[in-house]
Design an enzyme around this catalytic site. Sequence first.
Site, mmCIF file in Angstrom:
data_model
loop_
_atom_site.group_PDB
_atom_site.id
_atom_site.type_symbol
_atom_site.label_atom_id
_atom_site.label_comp_id
_atom_site.label_asym_id
_atom_site.label_seq_id
_atom_site.Cartn_x
_atom_site.Cartn_y
_atom_site.Cartn_z
ATOM 1 N N CYS A 101 -24.952 4.202 -13.670
ATOM 2 C CA CYS A 101 -23.880 5.202 -13.640
ATOM 3 C C CYS A 101 -24.338 6.521 -14.262
ATOM 4 O O CYS A 101 -24.751 6.556 -15.428
ATOM 5 C CB CYS A 101 -22.663 4.666 -14.388
ATOM 6 S SG CYS A 101 -21.309 5.847 -14.488
ATOM 7 N N CYS A 129 -17.298 0.868 -20.543
ATOM 8 C CA CYS A 129 -18.651 0.916 -20.002
ATOM 9 C C CYS A 129 -19.513 -0.253 -20.487
ATOM 10 O O CYS A 129 -20.402 -0.720 -19.772
ATOM 11 C CB CYS A 129 -19.320 2.235 -20.378
ATOM 12 S SG CYS A 129 -18.489 3.688 -19.700
ATOM 13 N N GLU A 154 0.821 -1.209 0.000
ATOM 14 C CA GLU A 154 0.000 0.000 0.000
ATOM 15 C C GLU A 154 0.858 1.263 0.000
ATOM 16 O O GLU A 154 0.525 2.249 -0.663
ATOM 17 C CB GLU A 154 -0.940 0.004 1.206
ATOM 18 C CG GLU A 154 -2.074 -1.005 1.100
ATOM 19 C CD GLU A 154 -2.922 -0.809 -0.137
ATOM 20 O OE1 GLU A 154 -3.094 0.341 -0.570
ATOM 21 O OE2 GLU A 154 -3.406 -1.818 -0.683
ATOM 22 N N CYS A 174 -12.956 0.926 -15.259
ATOM 23 C CA CYS A 174 -13.368 2.340 -15.187
ATOM 24 C C CYS A 174 -12.127 3.217 -15.232
ATOM 25 O O CYS A 174 -11.835 3.961 -14.300
ATOM 26 C CB CYS A 174 -14.184 2.586 -13.924
ATOM 27 S SG CYS A 174 -15.083 4.161 -13.935
ATOM 28 N N CYS A 195 -19.435 -2.922 -18.088
ATOM 29 C CA CYS A 195 -19.534 -2.506 -16.682
ATOM 30 C C CYS A 195 -20.816 -3.013 -16.025
ATOM 31 O O CYS A 195 -21.910 -2.836 -16.567
ATOM 32 C CB CYS A 195 -19.491 -0.979 -16.599
ATOM 33 S SG CYS A 195 -19.655 -0.356 -14.919
#
Length: 393
Positions: free
Chosen positions: A248, A239, A77, A232, A242
């Site tokens: 959305c 899309c 991270e 995305c 998606c």
Amino acid sequence: MSEKPSKRKAPPVGATPVATASRKRKSDATGVAPTTTVSSALAPHYADRLLAWFDVSGRHDLPWQHPRTPYRVWLSEIMLQQTQVRVVIPYFERFVAALPDLPALAEASQDEVMALWSGLGYYARARNLHAAAKRCVELHGGDLPRDLDALVALPGIGRSTAGAILSQAWGDPFPILDGNVKRVLSRVFGVEGWPGLPANEKRLWSIAESLLPDARLADYTQAQMDFGATLCTRHDPACVLCPLQDDCIARREGRTDELPTPKPGKPLPERWAVVLLLRDAEGRVLLQRRPSTGIWAALWSLPEAPDHDAARHWFDAHIDGDYDDATTLDDVHHGFTHYRLLMHPRVWRGVALRGAIADNADETPPLRWVSRAEFDALGIPAPVRTLITRPHS
DNA sequence: AAGTCGGGGAC
DNA sequence: GTCCCAGACTT
């Protein structure tokens, strides 16, 4: 919820609360641009759809997932802050091979940690990582704390990184808000305004919090990042594939290229510097440790000066040789987030430190003759490493 | 709220 | 060339 008889609603400014979604909405066929979000309708399905997508299309073979220990999650991270996965992977592998657990990191030298980080950038991350490891040994028995506030109290860990660690290492229900999540939420819920602005960021946090599932938290966190990174995407999102495309707002309004709102731009200042590439009779390069604050803090770089007068002055004070007896290399351009650096390298061969300097290695900032074989053991800024390893330099 | 802090990928 | 990326910290 109060009655809103007027068909005309306020424009969707950044402060539009997510909870004020219209109770019913025609699924399509209306030419009126929606001005409220659909989050209350979508929220119960959001995580399920994302997780179903993740099971089929997510990334399941990243190095820090096998094994997925708190230390490895934490390290990944930190490395992944403002840094793309593809870039991080080789650094991560090298780092955990050298320092496989938190106590090993705590006991490592600063030079070793900085050498392992060299080239990755944002070196405060490495210094904070090292300091945090030492603190975990002191305060938490050599482990990362399983507690949001205790994690955030460690240097280099903010709320998003703490949430990523808690959810991925232990499956605890905490949200993240990285660049991926900001982009996805801005599009799905039509959040206007640059996400870096605190007011907009606050709203995105509250949305992220409201969408948390009650199970599979580690997968959910990974799913969001994979979703933002591979589907995305900033440019040309997929899309058509998606699982949220019907809900959305950016998709329905044809505004995926306008959301999230880009950061307001401004011209970057340019600084320049003369850099002195000095080689002794053995071909070693004179490096200088940079100050502990500022750009490239504590890394080994070339001596530099803001102009030729200052460079000549430094040269005459430190070097046994002739400032004008140098060759010039091509300028090196290097861009930072907030300014551009233009370096004019000058090269000398067969020079030496003046006697008084050579006898005083404790001078601040410290100087050191370094052979090519020693480069890998030091933290050296990427453009400087390129410069001193280039042929004919 | 704005500035500081790297390097590279993708366009 | 530009923009931005699994952000955090300082002022």
